[in-house]
Every structure is written in C-alpha cells, then in structure tokens.
Design a protein around this motif. Structure first.
Motif, PDB file in Angstrom:
ATOM      1  N   ARG A   1       0.827  -1.200   0.000  1.00  0.00           N
ATOM      2  CA  ARG A   1       0.000   0.000   0.000  1.00  0.00           C
ATOM      3  C   ARG A   1       0.870   1.263   0.000  1.00  0.00           C
ATOM      4  O   ARG A   1       0.473   2.298  -0.555  1.00  0.00           O
TER       5      ARG A   1
ATOM      6  N   GLN B   1       1.867   1.646  -3.512  1.00  0.00           N
ATOM      7  CA  GLN B   1       0.694   2.118  -4.245  1.00  0.00           C
ATOM      8  C   GLN B   1       0.556   3.633  -4.128  1.00  0.00           C
ATOM      9  O   GLN B   1       0.294   4.327  -5.125  1.00  0.00           O
TER      10      GLN B   1
ATOM     11  N   GLN C   1      -2.100   4.983 -11.498  1.00  0.00           N
ATOM     12  CA  GLN C   1      -3.178   4.401 -10.720  1.00  0.00           C
ATOM     13  C   GLN C   1      -3.087   2.880 -10.777  1.00  0.00           C
ATOM     14  O   GLN C   1      -3.429   2.262 -11.779  1.00  0.00           O
TER      15      GLN C   1
ATOM     16  N   SER D   1      -3.518  -0.750  -8.175  1.00  0.00           N
ATOM     17  CA  SER D   1      -3.988  -1.273  -6.897  1.00  0.00           C
ATOM     18  C   SER D   1      -2.905  -2.104  -6.226  1.00  0.00           C
ATOM     19  O   SER D   1      -1.979  -2.598  -6.871  1.00  0.00           O
ATOM     20  N   HIS D   2      -3.033  -2.271  -4.901  1.00  0.00           N
ATOM     21  CA  HIS D   2      -2.055  -3.086  -4.186  1.00  0.00           C
ATOM     22  C   HIS D   2      -2.180  -4.560  -4.574  1.00  0.00           C
ATOM     23  O   HIS D   2      -1.224  -5.323  -4.485  1.00  0.00           O
TER      24      HIS D   2
END
Length: 236
Positions: free
Chosen positions: A31, A34, A43, A45-46
């Motif tokens: 995260r 990210q 953009q 996601s983890h």
C-alpha cells in the motif's frame, strides 16, 4: 531499451520495474508503494502489485543471482527466528567477507539436518570456501563433518556478538525491518521468494553503500541499475 508492455499487462515494463524495486529495496508495504505510484500519476492497486511480485519475483531472483560477480571465499553463517503464520521458522543466512548475501533458506528446524541442507544448497551455487565462520551452535560442526568436501575447510566458531560475525548479524536487520513493514509474514513460500529477491536487490546496492570514493560509488550504482533493468527485461 524499448519500454514494452509484458504480455497481458496494462503497464509498461518501466513502471513494473520501478514498483518492484521500491518494494524490495526499502521497508515499504504494498500500500505504501501504491501511494508512491499514485503520487506520480500511476493508478495501480495493491492487488496488482501483489500479482507482479508473485509472477516476477522468482524469475528476477534467479536472473540477478546469475549476474552477480564472483563472491568471497570466507562464509559467515547464522540463523534467526521468523514467525510465519503463527508458526516458528528459522531463516538460515550466509554472507561472504564483504557482507554480500550468498543465500537464505527458510526451514522449520534448527538442527543438524537443517544445517546440512543449507550447506548443500550453498555448495550447489558456490565453490568450496576457505573458511566458515559460525556461532557456537553444535549443528554447524556436525553438518560440516557430515559433508566430505568440507572436511578440509577451516571452521571458526565465534559468539554472536563477536566482531568477525557482525557481517551476518547486521544482514538480519533488513529482514526485521521488512517484517515490521508487512506486519508479519503470512505464508512460507511467499516469504522465501520475497526474502530471496530482497537479498539480491540489497546485494546490487551493497558496494555503493560502502566507504569508497564517490566516482567508484557512482559507477557501482550505475552498474546496479543496469543489472536490475536487464534482469527485469529478461524476466518479462
């Protein structure tokens, strides 16, 4: 080098390479990586980062291992306790006299069979060493006596706090930092893959952190970055 997209991937190779380098070079969670990518307008996601690690980590580890320079002939071995999914494991680690990690291996036991298995794993990748430094764990001596090619190798036993074994003791610190950043390890296989690649990435930057002239340090950093890009290109 062309910034191509790996098959069935939305992001180009440079983005994947940068994300994996951040994750394995510094004590960051997925995260955290990210958020750093979001700051750069990427953009992702983890969960995507997790899938990148699952796919590329084993390939990168093997490729980086083959690209590493010849290692020293004095081994320093030690083991540390790691809890994975609530189960105690032992992380066996070997470094050379310059502090570069030779190999790591997760095992559930801390006995002669485990030590012997680790020695056999090391001998499969490196030449027989001249000297082996260990702590006073009796399993090391028993394992060395059980492997014929190591009978002529000098075995030096030292206490854990002794200066000559500080290389491997210091090498454990980065593992503890990664363990805290990930709030503990969850699965043995993923932990082995992660720590193996983490050790190789740390080796890339090893000589750039030592007290060498700035010109040599910059050259070593450039070489490390080139090896990482080549390994990533090969893995993809």
């Amino acid at each position: 080098m062309s910034d191509r997209k790996p098959y069935r991937h939305r992001f180009p190779l440079s983005v994947i390479r940068y994300a994996l380098w951040l994750y394995h070079r510094f004590p960051l969670s997925q995260r955290d990586v990210q958020e750093l990518l979001h700051e750069r307008g990427i953009q992702v996601s983890h969960e995507t980062l997790r899938q990148w690690n699952i796919k590329f980590a084993p390939l990168l580890t093997e490729d980086l291992r083959q690209r590493e320079p010849r290692r020293g002939s004095r081994w320093h071995l030690d083991e540390m306790c790691v809890v994975i999914g609530g189960i105690k494991h032992w992380l066996w680690r070997a470094v050379d006299e310059y502090g570069a990690v030779l190999d790591i291996h997760l095992q559930q036991h801390r006995d002669t069979d485990a030590a012997k298995s680790f020695f056999i794993r090391l001998l499969g990748e490196y030449d027989v060493p001249e000297v082996i430094h260990t702590d006073k764990l009796w399993s090391y001596g028993a394992a060395i006596r059980g492997i014929p090619v190591l009978h002529t190798v000098e075995h030096v036993q030292v206490v854990s706090s002794a200066r000559c074994n500080n290389l491997v003791e210091q090498s454990h610190r980065s593992t503890r930092q990664q363990e805290r950043s990930q709030v503990g390890f969850k699965r043995r296989r993923r932990t082995q893959e992660f720590l193996a690649l983490h050790a190789r990435v740390t080796n890339l930057d090893h000589y750039s952190r030592t007290t060498v002239p700035a010109v040599i340090r910059r050259r070593n950093q450039s070489t490390a970055q080139l090896r990482w890009r080549e390994a990533m290109q090969q893995a993809a």
